[in-house]
Scaffold this active site. Structure first.
Site, mmCIF file in Angstrom:
data_model
loop_
_atom_site.group_PDB
_atom_site.id
_atom_site.type_symbol
_atom_site.label_atom_id
_atom_site.label_comp_id
_atom_site.label_asym_id
_atom_site.label_seq_id
_atom_site.Cartn_x
_atom_site.Cartn_y
_atom_site.Cartn_z
ATOM 1 N N HIS A 68 -13.430 2.348 0.819
ATOM 2 C CA HIS A 68 -13.351 1.315 1.866
ATOM 3 C C HIS A 68 -13.952 -0.013 1.398
ATOM 4 C CE1 HIS A 68 -13.372 4.726 5.083
ATOM 5 N NE2 HIS A 68 -12.125 4.404 4.770
ATOM 6 N N ARG A 121 -2.792 -2.190 -3.415
ATOM 7 C CA ARG A 121 -4.015 -1.432 -3.164
ATOM 8 C C ARG A 121 -3.979 -0.169 -4.004
ATOM 9 N NH1 ARG A 121 -5.156 3.049 0.710
ATOM 10 N NH2 ARG A 121 -7.413 3.180 0.969
ATOM 11 N N ASN A 172 0.874 -1.169 0.000
ATOM 12 C CA ASN A 172 0.000 0.000 0.000
ATOM 13 C C ASN A 172 0.911 1.219 0.000
ATOM 14 O OD1 ASN A 172 -1.851 2.031 0.365
ATOM 15 N ND2 ASN A 172 -2.700 1.228 2.279
ATOM 16 N N ARG A 228 -12.669 15.202 8.256
ATOM 17 C CA ARG A 228 -13.584 15.473 7.150
ATOM 18 C C ARG A 228 -14.997 15.718 7.667
ATOM 19 N NH1 ARG A 228 -11.909 10.083 4.164
ATOM 20 N NH2 ARG A 228 -9.680 10.459 3.922
ATOM 21 N N GLU A 275 -7.824 -5.461 5.610
ATOM 22 C CA GLU A 275 -7.832 -5.145 4.186
ATOM 23 C C GLU A 275 -6.683 -5.812 3.443
ATOM 24 O OE1 GLU A 275 -9.278 -0.775 3.564
ATOM 25 O OE2 GLU A 275 -8.429 -0.891 5.576
#
Length: 370
Positions: free
Chosen positions: A158, A69, A7, A219, A355
């Site tokens: 996600h 990823r 990643n 956010r 993940e």
């Protein structure tokens, strides 16, 4: 099969090595290109190989495959794909939709191809899981030509996490995924909810970008669309305000929920308010997605906050009893997998996400199908 999952971020590189889908080692290199002594991603990958060799695991030449990823696959990718020149060009084409992530993700791919040109590599997209949404779910009510010309639509993110916990829930509930309706709630610094009907994503809270939806660490999540325009009029950078200065941090000055909870326990009113806003938004989505699904078999909490904050889980579930979602407080306190009461019509679950393992699994499957 030995699979290295990578990643690559703009200044970081996370890695995990799996053998037959069992993790052997993991690590992270940070501050690439800054003062760490690691000039670029190529040097970072060489450092990863040294680390793996030092730990007695392997050299890169012993790898069977590499899984990457990539945040955004646009509409081009609905499943993991083996990397070739056409795939690389396609990733570049959609990079404008994720300018902070895709170019960095691509660096890892290009550098690994340079180092190991003969080892198969697979890319897994965060957006792919949500490509099963119908047009009424992914289209915005804006001029249709903007979708056709610029690709403005809901993509969702996600996806790898939502897919992993859904599969895990299927095993724990001992039911085929195609027979389950689930609401998966990924709560970390970034947060999103997904409605999964018969194993497929039919709606998700993040949209054209990861800004939409739940309140997050920095956010804002859902806002009035006029707010960015107003911010620009008063001389503020809307992107900076909504992506980096909002969310929990914007309300109480802390973006880490652990710190927010500590402040709230000490009586900090803004921290209490931040938690209330955070929880309120999650409840709204649970209600909305329950209506879309019709029948909900389980609600699943995952990621950092979802897996560890018994307070947030308790507050989210409070008042949902009429919907058949009944929390059992002792099970919640013990962080058990099933935190609902025995007579709860809807199972409430805590499932740690992984993940990287999902990427390793999808990489293996993509190569078998190739």
């Amino acid at each position: 099969m030995k699979i290295l999952v990578l990643n690559a971020g703009s200044s970081s590189l996370k890695y995990r090595l799996f053998k037959d889908l069992k993790e052997l080692v993991s690590g992270q290199i940070e501050h690439i290109g800054e003062d760490s002594g690691v000039k670029n991603h190529y040097e970072a990958l060489l450092q990863v190989e040294k680390e793996l060799t030092f730990r007695g695991q392997m050299s890169f030449k012993e790898l069977d495959a590499i899984g990457h990823r990539v945040v955004h696959g646009g509409e081009k990718f609905t499943e993991p794909v083996k990397i070739n020149d056409n795939v690389i060009e396609a990733i570049k084409e959609v990079s404008s939709l994720a300018p902070l992530h895709n170019p960095a993700n691509l660096q890892g791919i290009l550098m690994m191809r340079k180092l190991l040109p003969n080892i198969p590599q697979v890319v897994v997209f965060d957006t792919a899981f949500h490509q099963t949404m119908e047009p009424e779910a992914y289209l915005y009510a804006i001029p249709y030509e903007l979708y056709e010309k610029y690709g403005i639509r809901r993509y969702g993110f996600h996806g790898t996490s939502h897919a992993f916990v859904a599969k895990k829930a299927s095993k724990l509930l001992n039911k085929p995924l195609k027979n389950l309706n689930l609401i998966t709630i990924h709560l970390g610094n970034g947060a999103s909810v997904c409605a999964i009907k018969e194993g497929k994503s039919i709606e998700t809270s993040m949209g054209f970008t990861p800004l939409e939806g739940l309140v997050m660490g920095t956010r804002s999540g859902d806002t009035d669309p006029e707010i960015p325009l107003f911010l620009q009029k008063v001389g503020l950078n809307a992107d900076t305000v909504l992506n980096k200065q909002s969310g929990l941090k914007g309300i109480c000055g802390q973006n880490d929920m652990r710190e927010v909870e500590k402040l709230a326990l000490k009586g900090d009113e803004k921290a209490k308010l931040a938690i209330k806003i955070f929880v309120h938004r999650i409840k709204k989505y649970i209600g909305a997605y329950s209506a879309l699904l019709g029948r909900v078999d389980a609600v699943i909490f995952t990621a950092g906050i979802g897996e560890h904050s018994l307070l947030i889980r308790s507050l989210v579930c409070d008042g949902l009893e009429p919907m058949g979602m009944i929390l059992e407080q002792e099970r919640n306190k013990k962080n058990e997998t099933f935190i609902s009461t025995d007579n709860s019509m809807v199972k409430l679950m805590v499932i740690p996400t992984n993940e990287e393992l999902e990427i390793a699994h999808q990489t293996e499957m993509a190569l078998r199908d190739d």
